[in-house]
Enzyme design. Structure first.
Site, PDB file in Angstrom:
ATOM      1  N   ASN A 136       3.978  10.358   3.719  1.00 55.91           N
ATOM      2  CA  ASN A 136       5.338  10.176   4.018  1.00 55.91           C
ATOM      3  C   ASN A 136       5.830  10.806   2.670  1.00 55.91           C
ATOM      4  OD1 ASN A 136       7.973   9.312   4.214  1.00 55.91           O
ATOM      5  ND2 ASN A 136       7.584   7.131   3.940  1.00 55.91           N
ATOM      6  N   HIS A 160      10.346   2.218   8.785  1.00 55.00           N
ATOM      7  CA  HIS A 160       9.840   2.058   7.406  1.00 55.00           C
ATOM      8  C   HIS A 160      10.706   1.108   6.679  1.00 55.00           C
ATOM      9  CE1 HIS A 160       9.030   3.539   3.294  1.00 55.00           C
ATOM     10  NE2 HIS A 160       7.945   3.846   3.815  1.00 55.00           N
ATOM     11  N   GLY A 190       5.588   1.912  -3.552  1.00 55.15           N
ATOM     12  CA  GLY A 190       6.301   2.645  -4.523  1.00 55.15           C
ATOM     13  C   GLY A 190       6.197   1.885  -5.702  1.00 55.15           C
ATOM     14  N   LYS A 231       9.119  11.290   1.940  1.00 54.19           N
ATOM     15  CA  LYS A 231      10.329  10.688   1.781  1.00 54.19           C
ATOM     16  C   LYS A 231      11.328  11.936   1.366  1.00 54.19           C
ATOM     17  CE  LYS A 231       8.108   6.570   0.400  1.00 54.19           C
ATOM     18  NZ  LYS A 231       8.266   5.552  -0.329  1.00 54.19           N
ATOM     19  N   GLU A 282      12.145   1.014   3.684  1.00 53.79           N
ATOM     20  CA  GLU A 282      13.525   1.744   3.335  1.00 53.79           C
ATOM     21  C   GLU A 282      14.422   1.902   4.258  1.00 53.79           C
ATOM     22  OE1 GLU A 282      11.124   5.118   1.612  1.00 53.79           O
ATOM     23  OE2 GLU A 282      10.200   3.675   0.023  1.00 53.79           O
ATOM     24  N   GLU A 333       2.878  -2.377   5.711  1.00 59.56           N
ATOM     25  CA  GLU A 333       3.179  -2.129   4.503  1.00 59.56           C
ATOM     26  C   GLU A 333       3.963  -3.166   3.923  1.00 59.56           C
ATOM     27  OE1 GLU A 333       3.473   2.527   4.156  1.00 59.56           O
ATOM     28  OE2 GLU A 333       5.396   1.977   4.821  1.00 59.56           O
ATOM     29  N   SER A 337       1.500   1.888  -2.238  1.00 56.83           N
ATOM     30  CA  SER A 337       0.809   2.371  -3.543  1.00 56.83           C
ATOM     31  C   SER A 337      -0.705   2.607  -3.386  1.00 56.83           C
ATOM     32  CB  SER A 337       0.563   1.241  -4.627  1.00 56.83           C
ATOM     33  OG  SER A 337       2.225   1.158  -4.914  1.00 56.83           O
TER      34      SER A 337
HETATM   35  C1  PEP Z   1       5.206   4.592   1.982  1.00 60.90           C
HETATM   36  O1  PEP Z   1       6.543   5.087   1.597  1.00 60.90           O
HETATM   37  O2  PEP Z   1       5.121   4.314   3.016  1.00 60.90           O
HETATM   38  C2  PEP Z   1       4.493   3.880   0.683  1.00 60.90           C
HETATM   39  C3  PEP Z   1       3.519   3.454   1.166  1.00 60.90           C
HETATM   40  O3  PEP Z   1       4.722   4.691  -0.467  1.00 60.90           O
HETATM   41  P1  PEP Z   1       3.929   4.345  -1.588  1.00 60.90           P
HETATM   42  O4  PEP Z   1       2.595   4.998  -1.216  1.00 60.90           O
HETATM   43  O5  PEP Z   1       4.421   5.439  -2.416  1.00 60.90           O
HETATM   44  O6  PEP Z   1       3.993   2.934  -2.119  1.00 60.90           O
END
Ligand code: PEP
Length: 255
Positions: free
Chosen positions: A9, A98, A176, A11, A100, A170, A216
């Site tokens: 992803n 997601h 992040g 973003k 976000e 998630e 992460s």
């Molecule tokens: C994500 O945006 O779905 C995500 C898991 O980000 P990150 O791997 O940076 O934590």
């Protein structure tokens, strides 16, 4: 047997040239790696570069997905993109719900559910995200939150539709932040998601749906996470913005 699925992803990162270059680089590495049969891999660039990326890669080796869509097929919805538009520019996947979008842009389970039904009707493979916040985890409400998100976001699907959905667990506190759920914490939620699907549908469907972990994920923690029996891949943010780190995760999905 569930085929592992690693999706990046991107973003709101990268410009046109770097999106195309990164996708091409990943595709070349996948070819050299010879892993195309064992693991499904996709990247989800910013929507304005979907067309360029989908044109540049062989999508039978590296899939392309969008990060969002709108549920209506067309009309006066300024700034939105329909499922048909995503298909038209070469998308095979779409990320829905997601964290976000849920937490920054106010997307609700009901909105995710409308998008999910439109995505399925159009033939896109949806990656539906669920996950608890840190206060919810600390209050011992993780499984309750996941169950509520599942029953809202994934309501009203036929068994046949459910079998084609990819779920991404998630935890919001791990996205992040550099903090990762332990393999045991992630596995507990993945197992619970399978129980929910077994209750709502049947064991066969529960066992066939792929559940990615996201939060992460990096090459150094991917093997432990992907080694869990109910973790079938990863949705990767930060570590997907660089070909070597992304491929370091893909590598762990195969091995
Ligand atoms: C994500 O945006 O779905 C995500 C898991 O980000 P990150 O791997 O940076 O934590």
């Amino acid at each position: 047997m569930r085929r592992p699925f690693i999706a990046g992803n991107w973003k709101m990162n990268l410009d046109r040239n770097s999106s195309v270059a990164l996708a091409t680089n990943i595709m070349e590495k996948l070819k050299a790696f010879g892993a195309a049969q064992d693991v499904e891999v996709a990247v989800c660039p910013a929507s304005c570069y979907l067309d360029a990326v989908a044109t540049a890669v062989d999508r039978s080796i590296l899939g392309v997905g969008a990060q969002n869509m709108y549920h209506e097929p067309k009309g006066a919805f300024t700034g939105e993109l329909s499922a048909a538009m995503l298909l038209d520019v070469g998308c095979q996947y779409v990320i829905l719900g997601h964290s976000e979008r849920r937490h920054i842009l106010g997307e609700t389970d009901a909105a995710v559910n409308q998008k999910l039904k439109a995505a399925l009707a159009a033939g896109l493979v949806p990656i539906v995200c669920v996950g608890e916040t840190l206060p919810q985890r600390e209050a011992g409400k993780t499984l309750e939150v996941i169950r509520t998100q599942f029953s809202g976001s994934l309501a009203g699907l036929t068994g046949e539709q459910m079998a084609t959905v990819v779920i991404a667990y998630e935890p919001v506190w791990a996205i992040g932040t550099g903090k990762t759920a332990s393999p045991e914490q992630a596995e507990e939620v993945h197992l619970d998601l399978r129980k929910i699907m077994a209750d709502c549908y049947n064991n066969q469907i529960a066992e066939s749906v792929r559940i990615q972990y996201g939060g992460s994920v990096k090459p150094s923690n991917a093997a432990d996470l992907l080694g869990q029996p109910n973790i079938d891949g990863a949705l990767v943010g930060g570590a997907s913005l660089e070909a070597d780190s992304f491929m370091g995760i893909v590598d762990k999905a195969v091995g």
